[in-house]
Write a protein that holds these residues in place. Structure first.
Motif, PDB file in Angstrom:
ATOM      1  N   PRO A  86      -4.521   1.436  -1.285  1.00  0.00           N
ATOM      2  CA  PRO A  86      -4.845   0.088  -0.813  1.00  0.00           C
ATOM      3  C   PRO A  86      -5.340  -0.805  -1.951  1.00  0.00           C
ATOM      4  O   PRO A  86      -5.255  -2.021  -1.872  1.00  0.00           O
ATOM      5  CB  PRO A  86      -5.957   0.322   0.220  1.00  0.00           C
ATOM      6  CG  PRO A  86      -6.472   1.691  -0.016  1.00  0.00           C
ATOM      7  CD  PRO A  86      -5.376   2.473  -0.669  1.00  0.00           C
ATOM      8  N   GLN A 118      -3.681  -2.432   5.608  1.00  0.00           N
ATOM      9  CA  GLN A 118      -3.638  -1.524   4.450  1.00  0.00           C
ATOM     10  C   GLN A 118      -3.828  -0.086   4.936  1.00  0.00           C
ATOM     11  O   GLN A 118      -3.155   0.840   4.488  1.00  0.00           O
ATOM     12  CB  GLN A 118      -4.762  -1.851   3.460  1.00  0.00           C
ATOM     13  CG  GLN A 118      -4.584  -3.130   2.673  1.00  0.00           C
ATOM     14  CD  GLN A 118      -5.695  -3.300   1.642  1.00  0.00           C
ATOM     15  OE1 GLN A 118      -6.701  -2.590   1.660  1.00  0.00           O
ATOM     16  NE2 GLN A 118      -5.512  -4.253   0.745  1.00  0.00           N
ATOM     17  N   THR A 142       0.841  -1.204   0.000  1.00  0.00           N
ATOM     18  CA  THR A 142       0.000   0.000   0.000  1.00  0.00           C
ATOM     19  C   THR A 142       0.873   1.249   0.000  1.00  0.00           C
ATOM     20  O   THR A 142       0.607   2.218  -0.725  1.00  0.00           O
ATOM     21  CB  THR A 142      -0.932  -0.005   1.240  1.00  0.00           C
ATOM     22  OG1 THR A 142      -1.711  -1.196   1.212  1.00  0.00           O
ATOM     23  CG2 THR A 142      -1.849   1.204   1.259  1.00  0.00           C
ATOM     24  N   SER A 153      -9.108   5.215  -0.485  1.00  0.00           N
ATOM     25  CA  SER A 153      -9.310   4.715   0.883  1.00  0.00           C
ATOM     26  C   SER A 153     -10.755   4.842   1.341  1.00  0.00           C
ATOM     27  O   SER A 153     -11.114   4.317   2.406  1.00  0.00           O
ATOM     28  CB  SER A 153      -8.402   5.470   1.866  1.00  0.00           C
ATOM     29  OG  SER A 153      -7.057   5.243   1.539  1.00  0.00           O
TER      30      SER A 153
END
Ligand SMILES: Cc1cc2nc3c(=O)[nH]c(=O)nc-3n(C[C@H](O)[C@H](O)[C@H](O)COP(=O)(O)OP(=O)(O)OC[C@H]3O[C@@H](n4cnc5c(N)ncnc54)[C@H](O)[C@@H]3O)c2cc1C
Length: 414
Positions: free
Chosen positions: A105, A277, A99, A389
């Motif tokens: 991620p 992540q 990540t 995210s």
């Protein structure tokens, strides 16, 4: 200890956590990210989904194929089933670094952490041959996606309409599935899915059963593709219709009526990995902010020298370290077979710490970078990291996680 070095987690400083195989995989991941993702990331993100796949098919499939060829799929598959048998902690530590290297991620998702499908096959799939077949398929490059959400029931899975009716040695599956992520045809044609449907429509959650489906099965109809704000390129996400899809009884992924339990078990493990992540996002945001504030002069001083800038950066660090600590604990306890960890307690506590912290770190970073952060290219990678995210607010959704935690705390169903 190198006192000049940035005080953020670096795998090189932690040989007690990283095996030589993990270091090697991290190197391979870095090479793949540098060759396929970094030079193409802007176009992939702009085009998104199916457009990215078709107009940049060499890149799209090249990236995924190189991940498969380097042996990233199915890392948690146990050795007795032909896999490398990584622990959850090993997998998750690598997830945080991938990540960080790729600044999203979603890139780590493409590296297929092996969950939740591996956990579901291992613990819930009744037929041993089916289990072995799909472990092998995964190791050969068969990406697995989960088809659970029904548009009419959302997080309330027990309210689902989609059904699976027994017909001799088969089940006939019908129903809509929406927001299905990463379910474009896989890079080597071995894509498979776990679909949740009702085998007993008189019941709610205890009427749900999980099935194994191959992507090429007749009756899987892909409808409208979503145009997402984040996770655009790696996550072609569709509205699907299952229309008389025939599945042999042997390919039950869970026993009848145990589908949601199996899915939650898989997701519990998955959340600890996703939390890592989020840790990667937080740590990457801190590095980016430090780079900018140390190198940008305002009123004759680097921005980092102003006290008002120390507060948000220190808060980001507190959250990142706390997230790493609780997430490491969640993974370790899971790996040790701790009963509460297996029920999801630690993974969810960790995820609820790490996920909002990651989003907050991106927002604080964006604020500290000023105008640049809002421009797509100049704001790279913070603005992409923030958009990608946002997926952390989904999965079971924050409220349902909190509902679970409150129930756990008072030890009764709320
Ligand atoms: C990019 C993307 C990828 C996805 N990938 C997949 C996938 O691969 N597979 C899959 O199966 N699904 C997938 N989903 C679906 C996702 O899991 C669902 O969106 C999520 O579970 C929430 O369902 P919903 O959006 O219908 O929300 P709703 O069920 O409509 O809920 C809306 C809000 O109300 C809250 N709420 C509902 N009931 C209660 C309650 N009793 N108490 C308190 N709050 C409550 C929820 O927490 C939520 O915040 C994806 C979605 C997106 C956007």
């Amino acid at each position: 200890m190198d006192l000049m070095k940035l005080n953020i987690y670096d795998p090189a400083d932690h040989p007690e956590e990283w095996t030589p195989e993990m270091y090697q995989k991290l190197e391979q991941a870095r090479d793949i990210v540098e060759e396929w993702w970094l030079p193409n990331r802007r176009q992939l993100d702009r085009l998104g989904g199916v457009l990215a796949m078709t107009e940049m098919s060499d890149v799209y499939y090249g990236l995924h194929k190189s991940i498969i060829d380097a042996g990233f799929y199915g890392r948690t598959i146990p050795k007795e089933y032909g896999g490398p048998g990584w622990s959850l902690l090993q997998c998750s530590l690598l997830s945080a670094e991938i990540t960080k290297v790729g600044f999203t991620p979603r890139l780590d998702d493409a590296f297929f952490t092996g969950e939740p499908a591996v956990q579901i096959l291992l613990k819930w799939t009744p037929d041993e041959d089916a289990k072995r077949e799909y472990f092998k398929r995964t190791l050969d490059g068969g990406f697995c996606t989960v088809w659970a959400t029904d548009p009419e029931s959302g997080v309330d899975m027990g309210g689902m309409r989609g059904s699976a009716v027994r017909d001799g040695d088969h089940y006939i599956l019908n129903g809509p599935k929406w927001w299905m992520a990463m379910c474009s045809p896989g890079p080597v044609g071995l894509q498979w899915h776990l679909a949740l449907l009702k085998t007993d429509t008189t019941k709610r959650t205890s009427g749900l059963t999980l099935f194994i489906l191959n992507d090429e099965e007749p009756g899987i109809i892909r409808g409208r593709e979503g145009d997402l704000m984040g996770a655009r390129w790696g996550c072609a996400r569709y509205e699907l219709l299952l229309k008389d899809v025939k599945v042999q009884k042997k390919y039950l992924a869970s026993p009848e009526g145990k589908g949601l339990y199996a899915l939650v078990d898989g997701m519990n493990k998955h959340m600890a990995n996703q939390a890592f992540q989020a840790v990667g996002v937080s740590e990457a945001a801190i590095k980016l902010v430090l780079d900018y504030t140390q190198s940008t002069i305002r009123w004759d001083h680097p921005i980092i020298e102003y006290q008002g800038v120390h507060f948000p950066i220190a808060d980001m660090w507190v959250n990142a370290e706390a997230s790493r600590a609780i997430t490491t604990k969640a993974c370790k306890l899971w790996d040790e077979g701790d009963q509460e960890a297996l029920h999801g307690k630690w993974a969810i506590l960790a995820f609820r710490m790490a996920a909002p912290s990651a989003l907050e770190a991106c927002l604080k970073g964006i604020e500290l970078m000023g105008a640049r952060a809002i421009e797509r290219e100049e704001g790279w990678p913070l603005e992409l990291m923030y958009r990608d995210s946002m997926i952390f607010t989904l999965y079971r959704t924050p409220n349902i996680d909190r509902k679970f935690l409150a129930s756990y705390l008072v030890r009764r169903r709320l």
